[in-house]
Design a protein around this motif. Structure first.
Motif, PDB file in Angstrom:
ATOM      1  N   PHE A   1       6.402  15.461  49.033  1.00 54.91           N
ATOM      2  CA  PHE A   1       5.747  16.733  49.315  1.00 54.91           C
ATOM      3  C   PHE A   1       4.384  16.803  48.638  1.00 54.91           C
ATOM      4  O   PHE A   1       3.401  17.239  49.241  1.00 54.91           O
ATOM      5  N   HIS A   2       4.319  16.359  47.399  1.00 51.93           N
ATOM      6  CA  HIS A   2       3.057  16.439  46.663  1.00 51.93           C
ATOM      7  C   HIS A   2       1.997  15.494  47.231  1.00 51.93           C
ATOM      8  O   HIS A   2       0.803  15.762  47.115  1.00 51.93           O
ATOM      9  N   ARG A   3       2.430  14.422  47.867  1.00 53.75           N
ATOM     10  CA  ARG A   3       1.465  13.484  48.445  1.00 53.75           C
ATOM     11  C   ARG A   3       0.685  14.138  49.579  1.00 53.75           C
ATOM     12  O   ARG A   3      -0.543  13.992  49.673  1.00 53.75           O
ATOM     13  N   LEU A   4       1.362  14.865  50.448  1.00 59.42           N
ATOM     14  CA  LEU A   4       0.690  15.517  51.575  1.00 59.42           C
ATOM     15  C   LEU A   4       0.323  16.963  51.293  1.00 59.42           C
ATOM     16  O   LEU A   4      -0.480  17.554  52.026  1.00 59.42           O
ATOM     17  N   ALA A   5       0.894  17.521  50.251  1.00 63.47           N
ATOM     18  CA  ALA A   5       0.593  18.913  49.906  1.00 63.47           C
ATOM     19  C   ALA A   5       0.341  19.032  48.407  1.00 63.47           C
ATOM     20  O   ALA A   5       1.080  19.725  47.689  1.00 63.47           O
ATOM     21  N   PRO A   6      -0.712  18.380  47.893  1.00 65.52           N
ATOM     22  CA  PRO A   6      -1.000  18.485  46.461  1.00 65.52           C
ATOM     23  C   PRO A   6      -1.298  19.912  46.027  1.00 65.52           C
ATOM     24  O   PRO A   6      -1.184  20.240  44.843  1.00 65.52           O
ATOM     25  N   GLU A   7      -1.649  20.764  46.973  1.00 65.34           N
ATOM     26  CA  GLU A   7      -1.908  22.166  46.653  1.00 65.34           C
ATOM     27  C   GLU A   7      -0.680  22.871  46.073  1.00 65.34           C
ATOM     28  O   GLU A   7      -0.807  23.912  45.418  1.00 65.34           O
ATOM     29  N   LEU A   8       0.521  22.305  46.310  1.00 65.69           N
ATOM     30  CA  LEU A   8       1.726  22.907  45.750  1.00 65.69           C
ATOM     31  C   LEU A   8       1.661  22.962  44.225  1.00 65.69           C
ATOM     32  O   LEU A   8       2.324  23.800  43.603  1.00 65.69           O
ATOM     33  N   GLN A   9       0.876  22.074  43.644  1.00 61.00           N
ATOM     34  CA  GLN A   9       0.741  22.049  42.192  1.00 61.00           C
ATOM     35  C   GLN A   9      -0.403  22.944  41.716  1.00 61.00           C
ATOM     36  O   GLN A   9      -0.751  22.936  40.534  1.00 61.00           O
ATOM     37  N   ASN A  10      -0.974  23.700  42.672  1.00 56.59           N
ATOM     38  CA  ASN A  10      -2.078  24.592  42.332  1.00 56.59           C
ATOM     39  C   ASN A  10      -1.907  25.931  43.043  1.00 56.59           C
ATOM     40  O   ASN A  10      -2.836  26.451  43.658  1.00 56.59           O
TER      41      ASN A  10
ATOM     42  N   THR B   1      -7.062  29.858  49.983  1.00 50.85           N
ATOM     43  CA  THR B   1      -6.402  29.958  51.288  1.00 50.85           C
ATOM     44  C   THR B   1      -4.965  29.451  51.187  1.00 50.85           C
ATOM     45  O   THR B   1      -4.740  28.304  50.790  1.00 50.85           O
ATOM     46  N   PRO B   2      -3.963  30.276  51.543  1.00 48.60           N
ATOM     47  CA  PRO B   2      -2.560  29.870  51.423  1.00 48.60           C
ATOM     48  C   PRO B   2      -2.235  28.665  52.308  1.00 48.60           C
ATOM     49  O   PRO B   2      -2.760  28.521  53.414  1.00 48.60           O
ATOM     50  N   LEU B   3      -1.344  27.816  51.791  1.00 57.29           N
ATOM     51  CA  LEU B   3      -0.933  26.599  52.493  1.00 57.29           C
ATOM     52  C   LEU B   3       0.528  26.684  52.896  1.00 57.29           C
ATOM     53  O   LEU B   3       1.387  27.003  52.070  1.00 57.29           O
ATOM     54  N   ARG B   4       0.814  26.402  54.158  1.00 58.94           N
ATOM     55  CA  ARG B   4       2.191  26.297  54.621  1.00 58.94           C
ATOM     56  C   ARG B   4       2.583  24.821  54.673  1.00 58.94           C
ATOM     57  O   ARG B   4       1.761  23.971  55.011  1.00 58.94           O
ATOM     58  N   VAL B   5       3.823  24.537  54.362  1.00 59.24           N
ATOM     59  CA  VAL B   5       4.328  23.170  54.410  1.00 59.24           C
ATOM     60  C   VAL B   5       4.999  22.941  55.752  1.00 59.24           C
ATOM     61  O   VAL B   5       5.917  23.686  56.132  1.00 59.24           O
ATOM     62  N   GLN B   6       4.535  21.915  56.484  1.00 63.00           N
ATOM     63  CA  GLN B   6       5.102  21.646  57.805  1.00 63.00           C
ATOM     64  C   GLN B   6       6.073  20.467  57.751  1.00 63.00           C
ATOM     65  O   GLN B   6       5.761  19.408  57.209  1.00 63.00           O
ATOM     66  N   LEU B   7       7.246  20.677  58.333  1.00 65.57           N
ATOM     67  CA  LEU B   7       8.264  19.649  58.420  1.00 65.57           C
ATOM     68  C   LEU B   7       8.454  19.237  59.872  1.00 65.57           C
ATOM     69  O   LEU B   7       8.303  20.056  60.788  1.00 65.57           O
ATOM     70  N   LEU B   8       8.814  17.966  60.073  1.00 65.98           N
ATOM     71  CA  LEU B   8       9.065  17.443  61.414  1.00 65.98           C
ATOM     72  C   LEU B   8      10.347  16.640  61.372  1.00 65.98           C
ATOM     73  O   LEU B   8      10.532  15.798  60.486  1.00 65.98           O
ATOM     74  N   GLY B   9      11.229  16.889  62.308  1.00 72.16           N
ATOM     75  CA  GLY B   9      12.483  16.159  62.385  1.00 72.16           C
ATOM     76  C   GLY B   9      13.392  16.793  63.415  1.00 72.16           C
ATOM     77  O   GLY B   9      13.007  17.729  64.119  1.00 72.16           O
ATOM     78  N   SER B  10      14.643  16.285  63.493  1.00 72.66           N
ATOM     79  CA  SER B  10      15.577  16.784  64.505  1.00 72.66           C
ATOM     80  C   SER B  10      16.954  17.119  63.946  1.00 72.66           C
ATOM     81  O   SER B  10      17.805  17.620  64.686  1.00 72.66           O
ATOM     82  N   ASP B  11      17.175  16.857  62.663  1.00 76.86           N
ATOM     83  CA  ASP B  11      18.474  17.133  62.046  1.00 76.86           C
ATOM     84  C   ASP B  11      18.423  18.521  61.403  1.00 76.86           C
ATOM     85  O   ASP B  11      17.759  18.707  60.373  1.00 76.86           O
ATOM     86  N   PRO B  12      19.111  19.497  61.972  1.00 79.10           N
ATOM     87  CA  PRO B  12      19.014  20.866  61.458  1.00 79.10           C
ATOM     88  C   PRO B  12      19.361  20.995  59.980  1.00 79.10           C
ATOM     89  O   PRO B  12      18.642  21.654  59.225  1.00 79.10           O
ATOM     90  N   LEU B  13      20.461  20.375  59.550  1.00 78.24           N
ATOM     91  CA  LEU B  13      20.893  20.524  58.170  1.00 78.24           C
ATOM     92  C   LEU B  13      19.958  19.804  57.201  1.00 78.24           C
ATOM     93  O   LEU B  13      19.653  20.319  56.116  1.00 78.24           O
ATOM     94  N   CYS B  14      19.502  18.647  57.592  1.00 80.25           N
ATOM     95  CA  CYS B  14      18.581  17.900  56.734  1.00 80.25           C
ATOM     96  C   CYS B  14      17.246  18.624  56.621  1.00 80.25           C
ATOM     97  O   CYS B  14      16.649  18.694  55.534  1.00 80.25           O
ATOM     98  N   LEU B  15      16.758  19.153  57.722  1.00 80.56           N
ATOM     99  CA  LEU B  15      15.531  19.947  57.683  1.00 80.56           C
ATOM    100  C   LEU B  15      15.720  21.177  56.800  1.00 80.56           C
ATOM    101  O   LEU B  15      14.823  21.543  56.036  1.00 80.56           O
TER     102      LEU B  15
END
Length: 324
Positions: A46-55, A63-77
């Motif tokens: 997460f920090h690699r693609l969203a280093p803003e999480l640490q700030n 400007t607020p940042l949303r974290v985007q996830l991509l996948g097909s497994d409902p429980l894992c997502l």
């Protein structure tokens, strides 16, 4: 009206997000997608693609940042979404629009638009796993190879718990070829009870006006249009207020280019930084004739120090530290 900066994999990373949101006019932005398959990802993913999480989960401009996830497994997502929230994500966005063949072959992105029941299941599980105060949003296209199921997909996402929908007004097969079918955004808006954002082919203030008229929605997400015209969000804001904002000049753009390059030199290896810089210059050629000249100068240049000189950057200046 809200204006969002689109998540564009391989282009709008934390550096470009920082520079573009610093220009102003952007209400929120989204990470490049974080691929979720069959396990709970470590914090480093997460920090690699969203280093803003640490700030504070915001860019330098706030400007607020949303974290985007991509996948097909409902429980894992759902598990990964909950973990992202524990790391500070103020909102979770789910990607149902990526047209990349490699992503679609592994059941990610736009291919899931063929399965509205799965869309509903994913939204429902993620919504249950994420704290109630944190919104879950979704980005979709109009379908994979047909628009026939677009409204069913939109309903599935909204009924599953999506707080907002961003609609890229093309199918996967249509890719990024014009035109964007803004009239379908209007149709989506009519069948869901959540805010809808129009996305696709908004390159100018005039495009925004046409999009608003055709789609009937106020909210927009800007992608390549903002990358090519960094003050487009501010121009649209001004137009909304009945004012005319003079476009940012090439000369005024130079500090932004220097800032981008300086950050790239700090955060990226010398092998990759030049390519990322040239990628942005290439896109700026759509708006600025001077970018054509600059791109010709840097196109074959991969030496970071020579690019420093071209941009007039002093690598020995206080605070400048290049990546090794």
């Amino acid at each position: 009206m809200q204006i969002a900066l689109a998540p564009m994999e391989g282009l709008v990373d934390d550096i470009l997000r920082d520079v573009l949101t610093g220009v102003g006019g952007v209400d929120w932005c989204v990470t490049e997608f974080i691929r979720v398959s069959d396990r709970l990802l470590p914090a480093s993913s997460f920090h690699r693609l969203a280093p803003e999480l640490q700030n504070g989960a915001a860019t330098r401009a706030g400007t607020p940042l949303r974290v985007q996830l991509l996948g097909s497994d409902p429980l894992c997502l759902a598990d990964n979404a909950a973990f992202a929230c524990s790391l500070g994500a103020p909102a979770i966005d789910l990607n149902f629009g990526c047209p990349a063949k490699t992503v679609n072959k592994s059941r990610g992105g736009a291919i899931l638009l063929n399965e509205p029941e799965l869309l509903h299941s994913i939204l429902s599980e993620v919504r249950k796993a994420v704290p109630a105060a944190i919104p879950v949003t979704a980005k979709m296209r109009l379908g994979f190879d047909s628009k026939d199921g677009a409204l069913d997909c939109a309903r599935a996402l909204a009924d599953g718990g999506a707080a907002q929908l961003v609609v890229h007004a093309r199918t996967k097969v249509e890719g990024y070829k014009p035109p964007a079918h803004w009239e379908w955004v209007a149709r989506v808006k009519d069948v869901v009870d959540v805010p809808v954002f129009a996305n696709g082919d908004i390159w100018s203030v005039d495009d925004w006006r046409r999009c608003r008229e055709v789609s009937g929605v106020e909210n927009i997400m800007l992608g390549r249009g903002l990358v090519c015209r960094p003050d487009l969000a501010r121009q649209i804001e001004a137009a909304k207020a009945g004012e005319l904002l003079e476009p940012i000049s090439w000369d005024a753009l130079q500090p932004l280019l220097a800032d981008f390059w300086r950050q790239a030199r700090r955060k990226m290896s010398p092998r990759y930084a030049p390519g990322r810089f040239k990628q942005w210059i290439s896109l700026l050629t759509r708006t600025y004739p001077q970018a054509v000249t600059m791109f010709a100068q840097v196109r074959r240049e991969n030496d970071c120090e020579r690019l420093d000189a071209l941009l007039g950057l002093d690598v020995n200046a206080p605070g400048f530290k290049a990546a090794i």
